[in-house]
Write an enzyme that holds these catalytic residues in place. Structure first.
Site, PDB file in Angstrom:
ATOM      1  N   SER A 211       0.795  -1.234   0.000  1.00  0.00           N
ATOM      2  CA  SER A 211       0.000   0.000   0.000  1.00  0.00           C
ATOM      3  C   SER A 211       0.824   1.279   0.000  1.00  0.00           C
ATOM      4  O   SER A 211       0.264   2.375  -0.098  1.00  0.00           O
ATOM      5  CB  SER A 211      -0.948   0.018   1.201  1.00  0.00           C
ATOM      6  OG  SER A 211      -2.052  -0.820   0.967  1.00  0.00           O
TER       7      SER A 211
ATOM      8  N   LYS B 117       0.125   3.815  -2.607  1.00  0.00           N
ATOM      9  CA  LYS B 117      -0.874   4.881  -2.511  1.00  0.00           C
ATOM     10  C   LYS B 117      -0.262   6.272  -2.389  1.00  0.00           C
ATOM     11  O   LYS B 117      -0.965   7.274  -2.517  1.00  0.00           O
ATOM     12  CB  LYS B 117      -1.818   4.624  -1.337  1.00  0.00           C
ATOM     13  CG  LYS B 117      -2.693   3.389  -1.500  1.00  0.00           C
ATOM     14  CD  LYS B 117      -3.713   3.285  -0.369  1.00  0.00           C
ATOM     15  CE  LYS B 117      -4.609   2.065  -0.519  1.00  0.00           C
ATOM     16  NZ  LYS B 117      -3.977   0.814  -0.088  1.00  0.00           N
TER      17      LYS B 117
ATOM     18  N   SER C  89      -5.786   3.763   4.757  1.00  0.00           N
ATOM     19  CA  SER C  89      -5.244   2.974   3.639  1.00  0.00           C
ATOM     20  C   SER C  89      -6.334   2.182   2.927  1.00  0.00           C
ATOM     21  O   SER C  89      -6.120   1.049   2.486  1.00  0.00           O
ATOM     22  CB  SER C  89      -4.148   2.017   4.136  1.00  0.00           C
ATOM     23  OG  SER C  89      -3.423   1.497   3.046  1.00  0.00           O
TER      24      SER C  89
END
Length: 422
Positions: free
Chosen positions: A62, A65, A122
Site C-alpha cells: 500500500s 498509494k 489505507s
C-alpha cells in the site's frame, strides 16, 4: 615510584577512554535496519543520505498509494477537482478487498472523505473510487501514475494498480529510492499533512472509525506522514517522514519481516539523519553581486539576478564553514537575452562545492543601432548647449559666457588702474 605508576596508569585509562568514546561514536553512526532495502532521503534536495539496496525492485504493497495521493492532491491544487466534489462508488471500487471502508456500489462520498479514508486508513475501495473519478477508470489512472513516475525519474517503477494489492501481479514493482522520490514530491504539498498526520478520524457521522496505519504519527516527534503497506509478497513496508529544526527527511523501509522491524528501522534512519545533518539556507550579501558592463548595448550596465536559494542539507557543523564564491562576467556584448547566464554563485565547504546558483540577465538589452547612436549624440550636444546662456547687461550690450562665470567677467567689470572703465 608508586606515584609514577599512578600517573602512567591514569594516562593509559584516559587514552583508553578516548578510544572507547571514539569507537562508541563510530558505532552510533551505524544504523541497523532489518529489511531487504531502505533509503533515507532529504526532502529539499532529494539526496540519499543513507541507503541499502535502494534500487532493488520490490513489491511496495500500500505504499503504492503515495502516488495515488500525489495525483489526487495535484488534481485538487490544479482545480481539476474539489474537496467538496461528490464521488459515487462503482462496482469495481466497492469490490476491492484488503483495507477498506466497506463502500457500497452507488454510495456517495466527497473527495475529502475518500482522501481521509485512503491516507489515514489505507482504504483500497476509497483509493479506487478516487482513481476512477480522476482517470475515468482505474486503468486510465494507472497510466497517469506511470507517466508521473517517469517524470519524477522513478526508473525502477512500474505500477499496475492504484492500491498496491499484488495477488494477481508479478510486475507491480518499485524501489526504496523511487518511493523516497515520490514521497518528497507529495510532501511539497503541505495540504497532505492535514491527512497524513491525523491519528484517528471518523466517517459516516461516526459510524466508521479511521485509525492511522502509521504508528509513528502518534509516537515520533515531528512526524509529517506518510504511508505503510503490508502484503505476503511485499512484507512490511513504510515510507516515514518527519521534520525537525527545518530538516525534512523521508525514511523508506521495504521488505521487513514484521511491523516492529519496519517502524524501528524507520526511526533508526530518521534519528541518524537528524543527528548527523542540518538544514542550512545560505545568504549572499547584495553588494557582492556587481553590475556587468554591456558592450554596444542600448544600456551600459545590467545588474544580474540571482535565482532563489533553496535550503540545503549538510553534515552537522558544515553550515558554519560555508563559503561563498562568485564567478561573474566583467562585461558582455549586446544583444543580451532575458535569462542569459552572466555568472554563478557557488557555496563551498573547503574544496567541496555543495551548491551552485545561476546569475542571469533580468531583462533583455538590445544592441545599439546607428539611430540609437545619433540620438545619443544629439542628446549629449543638447546638454552641452544648455550649459551656455545669453545674458543682456544694463547697457543692452549682448555678451556670452558660461552661466557660472558670466557676470564676473563682463567688460564693464574690468577696470583700469585709475578706477575708470577701460
Amino acid at each position: 615510584m608508586k606515584r609514577i605508576f599512578s600517573v602512567i596508569f591514569c594516562i593509559i585509562i584516559t587514552i583508553s577512554s578516548i578510544s572507547l568514546i571514539s569507537y562508541a561514536q563510530n558505532e552510533s553512526e551505524k544504523v541497523t535496519v532489518n529489511a531487504k532495502a531502505y533509503a533515507l532521503m532529504d526532502v529539499s534536495q532529494k539526496k540519499v543520505l543513507l541507503g541499502k539496496n535502494e534500487h532493488e525492485r520490490l513489491y511496495p504493497a500500500s505504499v503504492t498509494k503515495i502516488m495515488t495521493l500525489l495525483l489526487v492532491i495535484e488534481s485538487i491544487d490544479s482545480g481539476k477537482i474539489n474537496l467538496t466534489d461528490n464521488v459515487t462508488a462503482s462496482t469495481v471500487a466497492a469490490g476491492k478487498g484488503g483495507s477498506q471502508i466497506w463502500l457500497k456500489e452507488g454510495e456517495t462520498m466527497t473527495v475529502d472523505e475518500l482522501l481521509r479514508a485512503a491516507a489515514i486508513g489505507s482504504a483500497n475501495d476509497a483509493s479506487t473510487a478516487l482513481a476512477e473519478y480522476i482517470g475515468g477508470s482505474e486503468e486510465g489512472f494507472v497510466r497517469m501514475m506511470n507517466d508521473r513516475a517517469a517524470e519524477l525519474g522513478m526508473n525502477d517503477t512500474h505500477f499496475e494498480n492504484c492500491t498496491g494489492l499484488d495477488d494477481d501481479t508479478t510486475d507491480h514493482l518499485t524501489s526504496a529510492y523511487d518511493i523516497a522520490l515520490m514521497s518528497c514530491e507529495l510532501l511539497k504539498h503541505e495540504r497532505i499533512q492535514n491527512y497524513t498526520t491525523v491519528w484517528m478520524d471518523q466517517l459516516r457521522s461516526g459510524a466508521t472509525e479511521l485509525v492511522n496505519t502509521n504508528k509513528l504519527v502518534r509516537f515520533y516527534k515531528g512526524t509529517t506522514g506518510l504511508k505503510t503497506g503490508t502484503t505476503s509478497k511485499a512484507g512490511h513496508c513504510v515510507s516515514a517522514s518527519a521534520m525537525r529544526n527545518g530538516l525534512h527527511l523521508v525514511a523508506v523501509v521495504l521488505g521487513a519481516e514484521n511491523s516492529s522491524d519496519r517502524f524501528e528501522g524507520a526511526k533508526a534512519l530518521l534519528n541518524w539523519g537528524f543527528a548527523n545533518f542540518e538544514n542550512v539556507t545560505p545568504k549572499v550579501e547584495p553588494g557582492l553581486i556587481t553590475d556587468v558592463t554591456v558592450l554596444k548595448g542600448i544600456e551600459n550596465r545590467i545588474t544580474p539576478k540571482l535565482e532563489m536559494i533553496k535550503p540545503m542539507t549538510l553534515e552537522s557543523g558544515k553550515g558554519a564553514r560555508l563559503e561563498t564564491k562568485i564567478d561573474l562576467a566583467v562585461n558582455v556584448e549586446a544583444p543580451v537575452e532575458e535569462g542569459q547566464l552572466l555568472g554563478s554563485v557557488g557555496f563551498f565547504v573547503g574544496d567541496e562545492k555543495v551548491a551552485q546558483y545561476s546569475l542571469t540577465a533580468p531583462y533583455a538589452v538590445r544592441k545599439m543601432t546607428l539611430t540609437d547612436m545619433l540620438k545619443r549624440l544629439f542628446s549629449a550636444l543638447s546638454v552641452k548647449h544648455n550649459d551656455y546662456e545669453v545674458v543682456e547687461d544694463d547697457t543692452s550690450e549682448i555678451t556670452f559666457g558660461t552661466s557660472k562665470n558670466l557676470q564676473e567677467n563682463t567688460p564693464q567689470d574690468i577696470k583700469t588702474e585709475t578706477g575708470m572703465p577701460k
